[in-house]
Design a protein around this motif. Structure first.
Motif, PDB file in Angstrom:
ATOM      1  N   SER A 101       6.337  28.421   7.208  1.00 41.64           N
ATOM      2  CA  SER A 101       7.311  29.509   7.327  1.00 41.64           C
ATOM      3  C   SER A 101       8.738  28.970   7.197  1.00 41.64           C
ATOM      4  N   GLN A 118       9.626  26.195   5.671  1.00 41.77           N
ATOM      5  CA  GLN A 118       9.810  25.731   4.293  1.00 41.77           C
ATOM      6  C   GLN A 118      10.126  26.906   3.376  1.00 41.77           C
ATOM      7  N   ASN A 119       9.433  28.030   3.559  1.00 40.24           N
ATOM      8  CA  ASN A 119       9.717  29.227   2.754  1.00 40.24           C
ATOM      9  C   ASN A 119      11.131  29.736   3.016  1.00 40.24           C
ATOM     10  N   GLU A 120      11.545  29.705   4.289  1.00 40.66           N
ATOM     11  CA  GLU A 120      12.900  30.148   4.626  1.00 40.66           C
ATOM     12  C   GLU A 120      13.928  29.215   3.991  1.00 40.66           C
ATOM     13  N   ASN A 150      13.539  27.375   1.284  1.00 42.06           N
ATOM     14  CA  ASN A 150      13.550  27.628  -0.159  1.00 42.06           C
ATOM     15  C   ASN A 150      14.302  28.896  -0.508  1.00 42.06           C
ATOM     16  N   SER A 151      14.215  29.916   0.346  1.00 42.33           N
ATOM     17  CA  SER A 151      14.924  31.172   0.050  1.00 42.33           C
ATOM     18  C   SER A 151      16.434  31.025   0.265  1.00 42.33           C
ATOM     19  N   LEU A 152      16.863  30.101   1.117  1.00 41.00           N
ATOM     20  CA  LEU A 152      18.287  29.911   1.384  1.00 41.00           C
ATOM     21  C   LEU A 152      18.960  28.955   0.410  1.00 41.00           C
ATOM     22  N   ARG A 153      18.197  28.159  -0.295  1.00 37.76           N
ATOM     23  CA  ARG A 153      18.771  27.233  -1.270  1.00 37.76           C
ATOM     24  C   ARG A 153      19.338  28.014  -2.450  1.00 37.76           C
ATOM     25  N   THR A 198      20.023  28.914  -6.197  1.00 36.23           N
ATOM     26  CA  THR A 198      19.187  28.709  -7.383  1.00 36.23           C
ATOM     27  C   THR A 198      19.861  27.707  -8.286  1.00 36.23           C
TER      28      THR A 198
END
Length: 120
Positions: free
Chosen positions: A88, A90-92, A94-97, A99
């Motif tokens: 969870s 890691q997904n968060e 990745n979403s905050l990085r 693009t």
């Protein structure tokens, strides 16, 4: 470490066998246990001493197996919870990085390691 455990187990087994062989006469004597608390009284039927030792050993094995089995189940549950939490997070992350910008595929990339280095 595995060989040390096996060696200790063999030595323990050997010592136990020597103990039982040298004390056969004493260990085959029957004794009766008595338990008395207030008005509650209990007397066991006569049982050889080696049976008490065997019963204590089996109870120890059963209790320790149950304890460590429950501990293993608890640890597996904790590992699952931690892995789920890690996924969870890691997904968060990745979403905050941000693009990454699109790289123009017509121009070849040159890495620093392949760049020409001066010869000495």
């Amino acid at each position: 470490m595995r060989y040390v455990k096996i060696l200790v187990l063999v030595l323990f087994f050997f010592a136990a066998m020597v103990f039982f062989v040298q004390n056969t006469q004493i260990l085959t004597e029957s004794i009766s246990l008595k338990f008395s608390v207030f008005a509650l009284q209990w007397n066991s039927s006569p049982i050889p001493i080696y049976m008490y030792i065997l019963i204590a050993f089996v109870l120890g094995v059963v209790i320790s197996t149950a304890y460590f089995g429950l501990d293993k189940l608890r640890m597996n549950k904790e590992i699952k919870r931690t892995r789920h939490q890690m996924k969870s997070m890691q997904n968060e992350l990745n979403s905050l990085r941000p693009t990454s910008p699109q790289v123009d595929s017509t121009q070849p990339e040159v890495s620093q390691s392949s760049a020409a280095q001066p010869l000495s």
